[in-house]
Structures are given as C-alpha cells and as structure tokens.
Scaffold this motif. Structure first.
Motif, PDB file in Angstrom:
ATOM      1  N   ALA A   4      -9.222   7.139  -3.297  1.00  0.00           N
ATOM      2  CA  ALA A   4      -9.821   8.071  -4.268  1.00  0.00           C
ATOM      3  C   ALA A   4      -9.557   7.944  -5.746  1.00  0.00           C
ATOM      4  CB  ALA A   4      -8.979   9.573  -3.992  1.00  0.00           C
ATOM      5  N   GLN A  33     -19.630  12.656   4.168  1.00  0.00           N
ATOM      6  CA  GLN A  33     -18.546  11.875   4.524  1.00  0.00           C
ATOM      7  C   GLN A  33     -18.389  10.445   3.997  1.00  0.00           C
ATOM      8  OE1 GLN A  33     -19.528  14.353   6.474  1.00  0.00           O
ATOM      9  NE2 GLN A  33     -17.986  15.889   6.278  1.00  0.00           N
ATOM     10  N   ARG A  37     -14.461   9.955  -2.836  1.00  0.00           N
ATOM     11  CA  ARG A  37     -13.678  11.191  -3.240  1.00  0.00           C
ATOM     12  C   ARG A  37     -13.438  10.819  -4.833  1.00  0.00           C
ATOM     13  NH1 ARG A  37      -7.745  13.787  -2.302  1.00  0.00           N
ATOM     14  NH2 ARG A  37      -8.044  15.851  -3.459  1.00  0.00           N
ATOM     15  N   LEU A  39     -11.990  12.487  -8.204  1.00  0.00           N
ATOM     16  CA  LEU A  39     -11.328  13.579  -9.027  1.00  0.00           C
ATOM     17  C   LEU A  39     -11.770  13.410 -10.541  1.00  0.00           C
ATOM     18  CD1 LEU A  39      -8.078  12.712  -6.961  1.00  0.00           C
ATOM     19  CD2 LEU A  39      -9.144  15.218  -7.031  1.00  0.00           C
ATOM     20  N   SER A  74      -3.201  15.144  -8.215  1.00  0.00           N
ATOM     21  CA  SER A  74      -4.200  15.570  -7.405  1.00  0.00           C
ATOM     22  C   SER A  74      -4.620  14.656  -6.082  1.00  0.00           C
ATOM     23  CB  SER A  74      -5.398  16.005  -8.258  1.00  0.00           C
ATOM     24  OG  SER A  74      -5.197  16.916  -9.139  1.00  0.00           O
TER      25      SER A  74
ATOM     26  N   GLY B  10     -17.730  18.611  -3.672  1.00  0.00           N
ATOM     27  CA  GLY B  10     -17.837  17.573  -2.585  1.00  0.00           C
ATOM     28  C   GLY B  10     -18.644  17.996  -1.237  1.00  0.00           C
ATOM     29  N   ASP B  41     -12.739  18.463  -8.088  1.00  0.00           N
ATOM     30  CA  ASP B  41     -12.425  17.448  -7.056  1.00  0.00           C
ATOM     31  C   ASP B  41     -13.666  17.525  -6.120  1.00  0.00           C
ATOM     32  OD1 ASP B  41     -11.193  16.294  -4.831  1.00  0.00           O
ATOM     33  OD2 ASP B  41      -9.480  17.666  -4.618  1.00  0.00           O
ATOM     34  N   ASN B  42     -14.263  16.208  -6.115  1.00  0.00           N
ATOM     35  CA  ASN B  42     -15.289  15.935  -5.584  1.00  0.00           C
ATOM     36  C   ASN B  42     -14.919  15.435  -4.136  1.00  0.00           C
ATOM     37  OD1 ASN B  42     -18.321  15.808  -5.341  1.00  0.00           O
ATOM     38  ND2 ASN B  42     -17.836  13.622  -4.870  1.00  0.00           N
ATOM     39  N   ASN B  43     -14.501  16.220  -3.280  1.00  0.00           N
ATOM     40  CA  ASN B  43     -13.839  15.539  -2.118  1.00  0.00           C
ATOM     41  C   ASN B  43     -14.993  15.503  -0.748  1.00  0.00           C
ATOM     42  OD1 ASN B  43     -12.402  14.647  -0.020  1.00  0.00           O
ATOM     43  ND2 ASN B  43     -10.601  15.853  -0.253  1.00  0.00           N
ATOM     44  N   VAL B  46     -13.820  16.476   2.789  1.00  0.00           N
ATOM     45  CA  VAL B  46     -13.454  17.828   3.611  1.00  0.00           C
ATOM     46  C   VAL B  46     -14.071  17.587   4.813  1.00  0.00           C
ATOM     47  CG1 VAL B  46     -13.723  20.312   3.444  1.00  0.00           C
ATOM     48  CG2 VAL B  46     -13.265  19.128   1.360  1.00  0.00           C
ATOM     49  N   VAL B  63      -7.145  20.830   4.124  1.00  0.00           N
ATOM     50  CA  VAL B  63      -7.510  19.846   2.656  1.00  0.00           C
ATOM     51  C   VAL B  63      -8.130  20.866   1.732  1.00  0.00           C
ATOM     52  CG1 VAL B  63      -9.228  18.256   2.210  1.00  0.00           C
ATOM     53  CG2 VAL B  63      -8.334  18.156   4.586  1.00  0.00           C
ATOM     54  N   MET B  67      -6.167  20.438  -1.903  1.00  0.00           N
ATOM     55  CA  MET B  67      -7.129  20.297  -3.286  1.00  0.00           C
ATOM     56  C   MET B  67      -6.813  21.362  -4.324  1.00  0.00           C
ATOM     57  SD  MET B  67     -10.707  19.611  -1.102  1.00  0.00           S
ATOM     58  CE  MET B  67     -11.787  19.608  -2.650  1.00  0.00           C
TER      59      MET B  67
END
Lengths: 243, 243
Positions: A4, A33, A37, A39, A74, B10, B41-43, B46, B63, B67
C-alpha cells in the motif's frame, strides 16, 4: 499482494490528481482488484513551501510529519510525496514514521542519468525554493553533473506561472510561456531538462522541447508501481537527524 | 477552516478519481489553500461487493471498517464512500468510528426529490446487488416514490457494462449500450433516472436521456463541499446496530 502506497499530497491538489490518474492509467489493471491501494492525504493546508523557506511563513514540517504518521496508521507500507519543493522537509517525514520514503528528487535524478548516459549539464525547471534548498544540485553533484536553472526575471516568470497553474489555468498562454522558459535552458546548454516541480508536467510535454524531458511526476508514477509490486527493493531509510 | 473529508474509495478506482477530480473542479479554489483536505483510501482490495452479497465471496464489511478507522486516525472529520453498492455495509462503517457518515444513497434520493417535486416513479441504474439489498427502494419508499429497475437480461447487460468500465473501457460502444438501457427505464415510465452506481456517470451524461438524470457522484461532490465548508449540518449518526 501489492504494498500500500502512502501519498503525501495536496501540494498542489492538481498535481496529486495528475499522479493518481497516471497511476491508474499505467497500472494496466483489468479489474478493481488489480489496482494499487493508494492512501492519499490531499492536504492543501500544508503551509506554503516557498513562503516558509524564504522566511515568510510557518514551516510545513510539522504538518507533513502528522500526515506521514496518519498514512502509516491507515496502513501505508511506504511513502511518496507529490511535490519536489517539499522534499526540503524530508527529514521531518523520515523522523515521523518507520516507513521507507521514496525520494522524488533522487528518483528523478536517477531517471535523468538513465535517460542520457554521460550527462554533463541538466536544466532544472524547479521552484526558487527548490533551487535555494539545493535539492537537485546536491543530488546531481556526486555524479559530476552540473545544473542550470532559471534566474532573475525568468525565474520570477516561472514562479508566476506555477501559481497560475495552481489557480487552475493550464491554457495555451501558460503552455507557451512555460515552453519559452524551457527553451532558454536548452539554449544555455542543458542536455536534459528536469520538470522538477509537479505543476510543470501539467503544461509541458516531451514534444515541446528538443532535448529529453524528465517528468518528475511520470518518474514517481513508474517507480511507485514498481515498489508497490515488489519489482525493486524499497529504498533504505537514511535518517540524517535521528529521532 | 474546512472540515477534512475521509473518502472510502477504490470501488472502483476510476470512480474515486472521478470524484476527486470533480471536487477539485467545483471547489472554485484560487490557491492550494482554498481546496478541501481529502483523505482518500483508494483500496481496490475491498472484496467484491456483488460477489459477497450473492454469497460467492467474503464480506467487505471488515475491510471497510478498518479503512474507516484509518481515515479517522489520519484526521478525517466525516466520511463519505464513493460506491453505492457498498452502502449495504454502512453499519460496519458506522460501528467502526465515531465520525458522521454521509450516505450517498440518502443524498442521491434527496437530490431526486428536489429535482422533481411530486416525483412518483424513479428509474434506478444500479447494480443487481444494490437492488437486491433494497438500498434505493427503502430510501424512496417513505416518500411514496416507487422504483423501476432493469431486470433479467437487461440487468445482466448492465452488470457486464460495469465490469467493462472498471476494466477501463469508456468508449462509444459502452456509452451507446448504457444509453439504451437508460432509455428502457424511461420507456417503462421513469420520470427521473438515478445513476446509482458511480461507474455509470463515467459513460452517461444528462443530455443522453430525455428525463432528469441524478448523478450520484455529482450529488456526493456537491454535498461534500457543503459539509466540508460547514454550509449545512452534518448528518446525525444513526447506528442501527450499537457497537
């Protein structure tokens, strides 16, 4: 599993958006996916870097340190910062967390050295503050590369353009003026130009100049993808002032 | 002093980028310091919302909760989430922090009600999962507004388009197919259309349809600016399942 990325941003917000957009474009992802990621702390409240280093404002150091700590909390695995000038406060960031920090200055220097083996003179499109702090000069010196930069009224015009870009103007007039300034450095003997301010690539492209243009944002995007995907080892931490 | 915005993102990254870009455009800022602080938070890790709610994958709830906690630790004053479907897991987020959470679903419903006073039938361009969880249906029901949604093969085509958009295809074919699906809802009697998935506005504009189109991303952008600037009171916290 990708690492991340913690992004110290907001200096300015357009440059951070540009970085985010380019990371998405170049990730080559086919589904959510596959992406990284990121942040992102887009904090436009970081005190003005140029004002601080010229003694006209508070230091951004404590705010950058707090942002770095938040990004670590985070879940960031390493940090990058989308602003060349703010690297004058790199030690505050290194002292604030235990995370590896990818230096935009060192990565851009390395890209310039790769771009032109035997490079002797590099032209810097960088802020007066970045120049005053000697960030690129001291990065290139150990490699025997001398630096050329805008001076006097040309540097003042460059700074004025940057604040116009930050105010949202990336139109043809701003583009033409940036190109003129870039060409002045080429006329002075620059073999490679470094777009050493993340606002510059918003208005200057490789085809605008007759020598290679090393875009610090593009360099950071490519390296961020490599570090996040574990394709290259993360930089060793080199805290100059122990916490 | 503006409030700092925590962004659960994200899902997908392109929609988060779209949100970020629009917040910058509409902030009307003239310098870095006029912009909002956005903690994003570009996750993309997830877990898939659609797979989870149909029993084919793990829940994104834990998750999303993690976040939300990270965003609070980084300094966020309130939270938004740039994904309609993930609002099925809103309780996990509310239970994870003490921050106000701005519901994209409720804000979009309110915008549709403002758009068309006396609204009776709204068309939902929303994922099968968002529809299955009844997010918009239960939001509109207390206002006497019935909902229309794509079904069967049309809904399957819609879902297929969303994954093509997530894979980076926002070209003319995808745009044309999205418009065709939107017009089916209009033909069925929708007086207003809700782009109730943040991928939809990437390929569908207001001028593409003959009825008002309420774009959930645009609604969230406008309301985020208002909440951050303290122009409207933040929503009261309504945790349904106490922590």
């Amino acid at each position: 599993m990708n690492r991340a990325v913690g992004v110290l941003g907001g200096m300015g917000p357009e440059a951070t958006l540009d970085f985010f957009a380019k990371v998405l474009r170049r990730a080559g992802a086919r589904s959510d996916q596959d992406h990284l990621r990121l942040l992102i702390d887009n904090n436009p409240g970081v005190p003005d870097r140029n004002a601080a280093l010229s003694g006209r404002g508070e230091s951004p150091g404590p705010v950058l340190a707090q942002m770095a700590r938040g990004l670590q909390a985070s879940g960031a695995d390493f940090l990058v910062m989308v602003c060349n000038t703010a690297h004058a406060f790199e030690e505050d960031i290194l002292n604030a967390t235990t995370l590896p920090f990818v230096s935009l200055i060192e990565e851009t220097r390395d890209a310039a050295l790769r771009e032109q083996p035997g490079l002797q003179r590099v032209g810097l499109l960088a802020t007066s503050t970045c120049l005053g702090a000697g960030l690129y000069q001291s990065a290139f010196a150990p490699y025997g590369v001398s630096t050329l930069a805008l001076e006097g009224s040309a540097l003042a015009r460059f700074m004025d353009l940057l604040y116009q870009i930050k105010a949202g103007d990336t139109g043809p007039r701003v583009r033409a003026e940036m190109r003129t300034l870039a060409l002045e450095l080429v006329d002075s003997g620059a073999e490679v130009l470094v777009a050493g301010c993340t606002e510059v690539p918003l208005v200057l492209d490789a085809q605008d100049v007759p020598v290679p243009l090393v875009n610090s944002t593009d360099v950071l995007v490519e390296r961020t993808l490599q570090y996040a995907r574990g394709l290259v080892p993360l930089p060793e931490r080199s805290v100059k002032t122990p916490a």
